[in-house]
Design a protein around this motif. Sequence first.
Motif, PDB file in Angstrom:
ATOM      1  N   LEU A 163       0.878  -1.160   0.000  1.00  0.00           N
ATOM      2  CA  LEU A 163       0.000   0.000   0.000  1.00  0.00           C
ATOM      3  C   LEU A 163       0.915   1.209   0.000  1.00  0.00           C
ATOM      4  N   VAL A 164       0.787   2.014  -1.008  1.00  0.00           N
ATOM      5  CA  VAL A 164       1.689   3.151  -1.161  1.00  0.00           C
ATOM      6  C   VAL A 164       0.923   4.444  -0.965  1.00  0.00           C
ATOM      7  N   GLU A 165       1.313   5.174   0.076  1.00  0.00           N
ATOM      8  CA  GLU A 165       0.675   6.458   0.357  1.00  0.00           C
ATOM      9  C   GLU A 165       1.467   7.580  -0.297  1.00  0.00           C
ATOM     10  N   LEU A 166       0.751   8.539  -0.829  1.00  0.00           N
ATOM     11  CA  LEU A 166       1.341   9.735  -1.409  1.00  0.00           C
ATOM     12  C   LEU A 166       0.577  10.955  -0.932  1.00  0.00           C
ATOM     13  N   GLY A 167       1.258  12.082  -0.935  1.00  0.00           N
ATOM     14  CA  GLY A 167       0.546  13.334  -0.716  1.00  0.00           C
ATOM     15  C   GLY A 167       0.833  14.038   0.580  1.00  0.00           C
ATOM     16  N   GLY A 168       1.633  13.451   1.453  1.00  0.00           N
ATOM     17  CA  GLY A 168       1.976  14.157   2.674  1.00  0.00           C
ATOM     18  C   GLY A 168       2.859  15.350   2.386  1.00  0.00           C
ATOM     19  N   GLY A 169       3.091  16.136   3.416  1.00  0.00           N
ATOM     20  CA  GLY A 169       3.950  17.296   3.246  1.00  0.00           C
ATOM     21  C   GLY A 169       3.736  18.309   4.339  1.00  0.00           C
ATOM     22  N   LEU A 170       4.247  19.499   4.086  1.00  0.00           N
ATOM     23  CA  LEU A 170       4.164  20.600   5.035  1.00  0.00           C
ATOM     24  C   LEU A 170       3.124  21.601   4.544  1.00  0.00           C
ATOM     25  N   VAL A 171       2.251  21.996   5.440  1.00  0.00           N
ATOM     26  CA  VAL A 171       1.208  22.959   5.087  1.00  0.00           C
ATOM     27  C   VAL A 171       0.970  23.878   6.278  1.00  0.00           C
ATOM     28  N   GLN A 172       0.564  25.083   5.999  1.00  0.00           N
ATOM     29  CA  GLN A 172       0.237  26.009   7.084  1.00  0.00           C
ATOM     30  C   GLN A 172      -1.132  25.711   7.643  1.00  0.00           C
ATOM     31  N   ALA A 173      -1.325  26.076   8.880  1.00  0.00           N
ATOM     32  CA  ALA A 173      -2.639  25.906   9.504  1.00  0.00           C
ATOM     33  C   ALA A 173      -3.703  26.583   8.647  1.00  0.00           C
ATOM     34  N   GLY A 174      -4.820  25.884   8.489  1.00  0.00           N
ATOM     35  CA  GLY A 174      -5.881  26.384   7.633  1.00  0.00           C
ATOM     36  C   GLY A 174      -5.803  25.892   6.203  1.00  0.00           C
ATOM     37  N   GLY A 175      -4.687  25.286   5.862  1.00  0.00           N
ATOM     38  CA  GLY A 175      -4.487  24.781   4.514  1.00  0.00           C
ATOM     39  C   GLY A 175      -5.093  23.407   4.310  1.00  0.00           C
ATOM     40  N   SER A 176      -4.863  22.857   3.122  1.00  0.00           N
ATOM     41  CA  SER A 176      -5.437  21.566   2.744  1.00  0.00           C
ATOM     42  C   SER A 176      -4.362  20.633   2.195  1.00  0.00           C
ATOM     43  N   LEU A 177      -4.620  19.359   2.343  1.00  0.00           N
ATOM     44  CA  LEU A 177      -3.771  18.331   1.756  1.00  0.00           C
ATOM     45  C   LEU A 177      -4.660  17.215   1.256  1.00  0.00           C
ATOM     46  N   SER A 178      -4.197  16.558   0.207  1.00  0.00           N
ATOM     47  CA  SER A 178      -4.899  15.390  -0.300  1.00  0.00           C
ATOM     48  C   SER A 178      -3.932  14.215  -0.300  1.00  0.00           C
ATOM     49  N   LEU A 179      -4.316  13.154   0.379  1.00  0.00           N
ATOM     50  CA  LEU A 179      -3.516  11.943   0.438  1.00  0.00           C
ATOM     51  C   LEU A 179      -4.135  10.891  -0.466  1.00  0.00           C
ATOM     52  N   SER A 180      -3.300  10.037  -1.012  1.00  0.00           N
ATOM     53  CA  SER A 180      -3.798   8.902  -1.775  1.00  0.00           C
ATOM     54  C   SER A 180      -3.090   7.640  -1.315  1.00  0.00           C
ATOM     55  N   CYS A 181      -3.755   6.523  -1.524  1.00  0.00           N
ATOM     56  CA  CYS A 181      -3.195   5.226  -1.156  1.00  0.00           C
ATOM     57  C   CYS A 181      -3.569   4.239  -2.246  1.00  0.00           C
ATOM     58  N   ALA A 182      -2.559   3.711  -2.905  1.00  0.00           N
ATOM     59  CA  ALA A 182      -2.791   2.765  -3.991  1.00  0.00           C
ATOM     60  C   ALA A 182      -2.330   1.382  -3.572  1.00  0.00           C
ATOM     61  N   ALA A 183      -3.166   0.399  -3.815  1.00  0.00           N
ATOM     62  CA  ALA A 183      -2.834  -0.987  -3.512  1.00  0.00           C
ATOM     63  C   ALA A 183      -2.421  -1.695  -4.782  1.00  0.00           C
ATOM     64  N   SER A 184      -1.438  -2.543  -4.677  1.00  0.00           N
ATOM     65  CA  SER A 184      -1.016  -3.338  -5.836  1.00  0.00           C
ATOM     66  C   SER A 184      -1.001  -4.804  -5.447  1.00  0.00           C
ATOM     67  N   GLY A 185      -1.182  -5.639  -6.420  1.00  0.00           N
ATOM     68  CA  GLY A 185      -1.104  -7.062  -6.142  1.00  0.00           C
ATOM     69  C   GLY A 185      -2.441  -7.728  -5.875  1.00  0.00           C
ATOM     70  N   ARG A 186      -3.369  -6.974  -5.329  1.00  0.00           N
ATOM     71  CA  ARG A 186      -4.727  -7.491  -5.136  1.00  0.00           C
ATOM     72  C   ARG A 186      -5.665  -6.305  -5.027  1.00  0.00           C
ATOM     73  N   THR A 187      -6.936  -6.597  -5.133  1.00  0.00           N
ATOM     74  CA  THR A 187      -7.917  -5.523  -5.065  1.00  0.00           C
ATOM     75  C   THR A 187      -8.750  -5.653  -3.803  1.00  0.00           C
ATOM     76  N   PHE A 188      -9.336  -4.549  -3.414  1.00  0.00           N
ATOM     77  CA  PHE A 188     -10.231  -4.497  -2.258  1.00  0.00           C
ATOM     78  C   PHE A 188     -11.526  -3.800  -2.676  1.00  0.00           C
TER      79      PHE A 188
END
Length: 122
Positions: free
Chosen positions: A4-29
Amino acid sequence: QVPLVELGGGLVQAGGSLSLSCAASGRTFPGGDMAWFRRVPGKEREFVAGIQGPANTYYADSLEGRSTISRDNTKNTIYLQMNNLRPEDTGVYYCAARVGMGNVYSPTYDYWGQGTQVTVSS
């Protein structure tokens, strides 16, 4: 082991937004539980948001109204959109997947990602 590979973290100021994603490989859910947890400094890993089936969503009280979890089964990926972030949201965010369905809030998932760091500055 299912990566499971997560992407999208980082540094943001308070009040800001972030979008994270998680992709699975090898099997589906396609309908199984998938969720986001986080470990914030000084605390145990805690539930953030979860999704069962195509659109049954669940949120921690601390993020209710500030986050949206969604899934795209064609891409075997889930997403977490977080808005109006606060310094207390700082932590490592983990994606989790379960074969089938269970207690979305419980960290008894079958597979975990390595985590992605989210830092919210004040």
